[in-house]
Design a protein around this motif. Sequence first.
Motif, PDB file in Angstrom:
ATOM      1  N   HIS A  18       0.834  -1.196   0.000  1.00 14.78           N
ATOM      2  CA  HIS A  18       0.000   0.000   0.000  1.00 14.78           C
ATOM      3  C   HIS A  18       0.873   1.252   0.000  1.00 14.78           C
ATOM      4  O   HIS A  18       2.094   1.188   0.123  1.00 14.78           O
ATOM      5  CB  HIS A  18      -0.979   0.000   1.194  1.00 14.78           C
ATOM      6  N   HIS A  43       4.836   0.235  -0.480  1.00 18.60           N
ATOM      7  CA  HIS A  43       5.641  -0.595   0.423  1.00 18.60           C
ATOM      8  C   HIS A  43       4.703  -1.647   0.986  1.00 18.60           C
ATOM      9  O   HIS A  43       3.480  -1.549   0.835  1.00 18.60           O
ATOM     10  CB  HIS A  43       6.276   0.250   1.548  1.00 18.60           C
ATOM     11  N   HIS A  45       3.487  -4.846   3.981  1.00 18.02           N
ATOM     12  CA  HIS A  45       3.447  -5.299   5.372  1.00 18.02           C
ATOM     13  C   HIS A  45       2.997  -6.750   5.442  1.00 18.02           C
ATOM     14  O   HIS A  45       2.195  -7.196   4.621  1.00 18.02           O
ATOM     15  CB  HIS A  45       2.445  -4.477   6.198  1.00 18.02           C
ATOM     16  N   GLU A 127      -0.062  -4.066  12.085  1.00 15.34           N
ATOM     17  CA  GLU A 127       0.591  -3.697  10.820  1.00 15.34           C
ATOM     18  C   GLU A 127       2.078  -4.026  10.876  1.00 15.34           C
ATOM     19  O   GLU A 127       2.679  -4.469   9.898  1.00 15.34           O
ATOM     20  CB  GLU A 127       0.382  -2.203  10.595  1.00 15.34           C
TER      21      GLU A 127
HETATM   22 ZN   LIG Z   1       2.494   0.948   5.576  1.00 16.23          ZN
END
Ligand SMILES: [Zn+2]
Length: 142
Positions: A18, A43, A45, A127
Amino acid sequence: MNGPIGYAIRTESFNAAHRLHSKQLSDEENKQVYGKCNNPNYHGHNYKWTVTLRGPVDLQTGMIYNIAELKHAMQQIMIDIDHKNLDLDVEYFYKKVSTTENLTIYLWESITQLVPRELVHEVKVEETEKNSFVFRGEYSSK
Ligand SMILES: [Zn+2]
Ligand SMILES: Nc1nc2c(c(=O)[nH]1)N=C([C@H](O)[C@H](O)COP(=O)(O)OP(=O)(O)OP(=O)(O)O)CN2
């Protein structure tokens, strides 16, 4: 008759890319607000999400809700987001910034369509190891 109220908790993992970028802000403002998370090339996660159900423990089955069914519901929801770019692949995020707050609300809205709403107590999304977010279906009146 009064009976015990319990909590049933299931955690699943998925990964997604995202970029934090608000269409309501200029490019400069976006850079200022989101910093490295505004990187145009995205990037990723490894997210963990946890659904907590709260309800009476059924006298006959001994269960609040069959956690195998909760697992299937969560897996069904992850089909749309696992190994995806949230901003490009998930329509919900065309208009909303893909913060983890908003992701948590998206997951709440998804899970409450598949599992009895009255049992869903909390959705939590981690996250990173350090950052996690919770939604409990609360809305302000403003
Ligand atoms: Zn992020
Ligand atoms: N309120 C929010 N703030 C931020 C969010 C968010 O979703 N809600 N997201 C981000 C970035 O996308 C990113 O996930 C944060 O990464 P980072 O700062 O690298 O994460 P850590 O704090 O765990 O890493 P460090 O090891 O401390 O660098 C930013 N803000």
